[in-house]
Design an enzyme around this catalytic site. Structure first.
Site, PDB file in Angstrom:
ATOM      1  N   ASP A  56     -90.605 -37.616 153.329  1.00  0.00           N
ATOM      2  CA  ASP A  56     -90.582 -38.710 152.357  1.00  0.00           C
ATOM      3  C   ASP A  56     -91.263 -38.254 151.067  1.00  0.00           C
ATOM      4  O   ASP A  56     -92.457 -37.967 151.047  1.00  0.00           O
ATOM      5  CB  ASP A  56     -91.309 -39.931 152.931  1.00  0.00           C
ATOM      6  CG  ASP A  56     -91.086 -41.188 152.106  1.00  0.00           C
ATOM      7  OD1 ASP A  56     -90.777 -41.078 150.909  1.00  0.00           O
ATOM      8  OD2 ASP A  56     -91.233 -42.292 152.670  1.00  0.00           O
TER       9      ASP A  56
ATOM     10  N   HIS B 221     -87.080 -40.889 152.128  1.00  0.00           N
ATOM     11  CA  HIS B 221     -87.453 -42.310 152.184  1.00  0.00           C
ATOM     12  C   HIS B 221     -86.384 -43.155 152.862  1.00  0.00           C
ATOM     13  O   HIS B 221     -86.685 -44.123 153.550  1.00  0.00           O
ATOM     14  CB  HIS B 221     -87.720 -42.824 150.771  1.00  0.00           C
ATOM     15  CG  HIS B 221     -88.405 -44.147 150.738  1.00  0.00           C
ATOM     16  ND1 HIS B 221     -89.637 -44.377 151.324  1.00  0.00           N
ATOM     17  CD2 HIS B 221     -88.034 -45.332 150.180  1.00  0.00           C
ATOM     18  CE1 HIS B 221     -89.999 -45.636 151.129  1.00  0.00           C
ATOM     19  NE2 HIS B 221     -89.043 -46.232 150.447  1.00  0.00           N
TER      20      HIS B 221
ATOM     21  N   SER C  26     -90.289 -49.786 153.489  1.00  0.00           N
ATOM     22  CA  SER C  26     -90.937 -49.511 152.219  1.00  0.00           C
ATOM     23  C   SER C  26     -91.897 -50.653 151.856  1.00  0.00           C
ATOM     24  O   SER C  26     -92.868 -50.894 152.570  1.00  0.00           O
ATOM     25  CB  SER C  26     -89.883 -49.274 151.131  1.00  0.00           C
ATOM     26  OG  SER C  26     -90.464 -48.713 149.975  1.00  0.00           O
TER      27      SER C  26
END
Length: 219
Positions: free
Chosen positions: A149, A183, A76
């Site tokens: 995601d 994610h 991330s």
């Protein structure tokens, strides 16, 4: 907390790389701060690269790392940091960037601690985007992203476009898509495949990499 507590990595944790002969600096502190009223992100690249150099110098001084055999990775925002470090330093032999954002024009209404919009801080958004500097990325980079995601700012288009730009610039890059993953990666198959990709990448480009070519002396 107890000093006798054992670490119990799970999922696709980078700590599993310890079992493959790697030393891991887990979560080094790299704060981005503002000084004298300036916005922190206006000097993001300068602060990030200075922190990374300090971290590398520290682990080399401890004797647990070879300066020519260090990789950088993150998930991330950590993936975003990874790409920027490969674009702006030559500290690392390879990088692993998972589910990141690489083009800040795709997050025009702010991100993380940045409250200004793209139109209020265009230069900062541009400078913070590793997408802008793909031609500077000379070391191998592995991109991994969940196909589904839905996290704001890290839609798969971020990795898709970054990969296309890197390939167009002639970079050594591999892009792995994890089916049906958001994610964070949940399926055992996804986590095991991610660990395999990470280990293979580091074995190839860090552990068994030839020494860096000597830079020509300045005239």
């Amino acid at each position: 907390d107890s000093g006798n507590r054992f670490v119990r990595p799970g999922g696709a944790s980078h700590l599993f790389l310890l079992t493959q002969g790697y030393a891991v600096l887990d979560g080094p502190s790299m704060p981005i701060i503002g000084k004298d009223g300036a916005e922190p992100n206006d000097t993001y690249v300068e602060q990030l690269t200075a922190s990374a150099k300090a971290a590398v110098d520290a682990v080399v001084a401890l004797g647990v790392a070879d300066r020519n055999r260090i990789a950088v990775g993150g998930h991330s925002y950590g993936a975003f940091m990874t790409a920027n470090l490969l674009a702006h330093t030559d500290l690392f032999r390879a990088g692993i960037a998972r589910s990141g954002a690489y083009n800040r024009t795709l997050t025009p209404f702010g991100f993380q601690s940045e409250q200004r919009t793209y139109w209020e801080a265009t230069d900062t958004y541009t400078k913070m985007s590793p997408f802008t500097y793909v031609r500077n990325i000379k070391d191998p980079i592995l991109l991994i992203h969940g196909e589904a995601d839905d996290n704001s700012g890290t839609f798969p288009i971020q990795s898709e476009r970054f990969y296309a730009a890197l390939k167009g610039a002639g970079a050594n890059v591999r892009y792995v898509v994890l089916p049906n993953e958001a994610h964070g990666y949940r399926a055992r198959e996804s986590n095991l495949h991610t660990l395999w990709e990470m280990t293979r990448w580091l074995d190839t480009y860090v552990k068994n990499a030839p020494p860096r070519a000597e830079k020509p002396a300045a005239k």
